[in-house]
Design an enzyme around this catalytic site. Sequence first.
Site, PDB file in Angstrom:
ATOM      1  N   GLU A  23       0.846  -1.187   0.000  1.00  0.00           N
ATOM      2  CA  GLU A  23       0.000   0.000   0.000  1.00  0.00           C
ATOM      3  C   GLU A  23       0.890   1.249   0.000  1.00  0.00           C
ATOM      4  O   GLU A  23       1.856   1.331   0.770  1.00  0.00           O
ATOM      5  CB  GLU A  23      -0.913   0.017   1.231  1.00  0.00           C
ATOM      6  CG  GLU A  23      -1.900  -1.134   1.303  1.00  0.00           C
ATOM      7  CD  GLU A  23      -3.048  -1.000   0.327  1.00  0.00           C
ATOM      8  OE1 GLU A  23      -3.164   0.055  -0.320  1.00  0.00           O
ATOM      9  OE2 GLU A  23      -3.829  -1.963   0.211  1.00  0.00           O
ATOM     10  N   HIS A  57      -4.316  -2.641  -7.803  1.00  0.00           N
ATOM     11  CA  HIS A  57      -5.637  -3.107  -7.397  1.00  0.00           C
ATOM     12  C   HIS A  57      -6.664  -2.872  -8.495  1.00  0.00           C
ATOM     13  O   HIS A  57      -7.586  -3.670  -8.677  1.00  0.00           O
ATOM     14  CB  HIS A  57      -6.075  -2.395  -6.113  1.00  0.00           C
ATOM     15  CG  HIS A  57      -5.423  -2.942  -4.885  1.00  0.00           C
ATOM     16  ND1 HIS A  57      -5.225  -2.184  -3.753  1.00  0.00           N
ATOM     17  CD2 HIS A  57      -4.924  -4.169  -4.597  1.00  0.00           C
ATOM     18  CE1 HIS A  57      -4.646  -2.920  -2.823  1.00  0.00           C
ATOM     19  NE2 HIS A  57      -4.441  -4.133  -3.310  1.00  0.00           N
ATOM     20  N   ASP A  96      -7.214   2.261  -7.459  1.00  0.00           N
ATOM     21  CA  ASP A  96      -5.859   2.605  -7.052  1.00  0.00           C
ATOM     22  C   ASP A  96      -4.848   1.683  -7.748  1.00  0.00           C
ATOM     23  O   ASP A  96      -5.173   0.551  -8.084  1.00  0.00           O
ATOM     24  CB  ASP A  96      -5.720   2.530  -5.528  1.00  0.00           C
ATOM     25  CG  ASP A  96      -6.055   1.147  -4.971  1.00  0.00           C
ATOM     26  OD1 ASP A  96      -7.158   0.625  -5.255  1.00  0.00           O
ATOM     27  OD2 ASP A  96      -5.217   0.585  -4.262  1.00  0.00           O
TER      28      ASP A  96
END
Length: 208
Positions: free
Chosen positions: A62, A104, A114
Amino acid sequence: MESAEAALARLCDPAAEVSAHYVVTERGGLWRLVPEEARAWHAGAGAWGAVLDVNSRSIGIELVNPGPLAGLPPFPEPQMAALEELLDGVMARWGIPPARVIGHSDMAPGRKADPGPKFDWRRLALGGRAVFSSREIASAAPDWAAFAAAAGAIGYHAPDPGGWAAVLDAFRLRFRPWANGPLSGADVGLARDLAERHPCVDAARLPT
């Protein structure tokens, strides 16, 4: 999330039922939250090639970026440099080829957006850490069947609802973020080019 701290708090909250192996901050800081050999829950439902449960076959990274909450700001240089260093290690340890580094939005078209249009996929590709192309090939006809065949060969799946129109949005988000409107010959031509040069090796085993 609006900040790295807010993202960390959510990823560490059992009630949120979401996790990731790594978080890379805007300043290049790195938090390791889940061991690489363990399953994390960063992706949700989604597929790529023959992998129908991405969470079980992926290492989730992330990147702290508020995205649409702050007008889609770019990803800072320290963050990109830290990501590149992290990818080098992860790809080497697990034998991950560049074509298996995805966003993603690639594995969940229509549901995920994203890392978004400001993410520098070209930079990663130039370093052998992903695949990318911005070639404009306008000779192809804007044919949905041709686009679906090429996008499927790359690894994309058409979600329900959304179908291949959602895949087109995800494809453009990564490879043609400036494009809009109906399917074009440039979309089909670029998808075919990517499928020829970077096919998903196990896509052929998927049902049509």
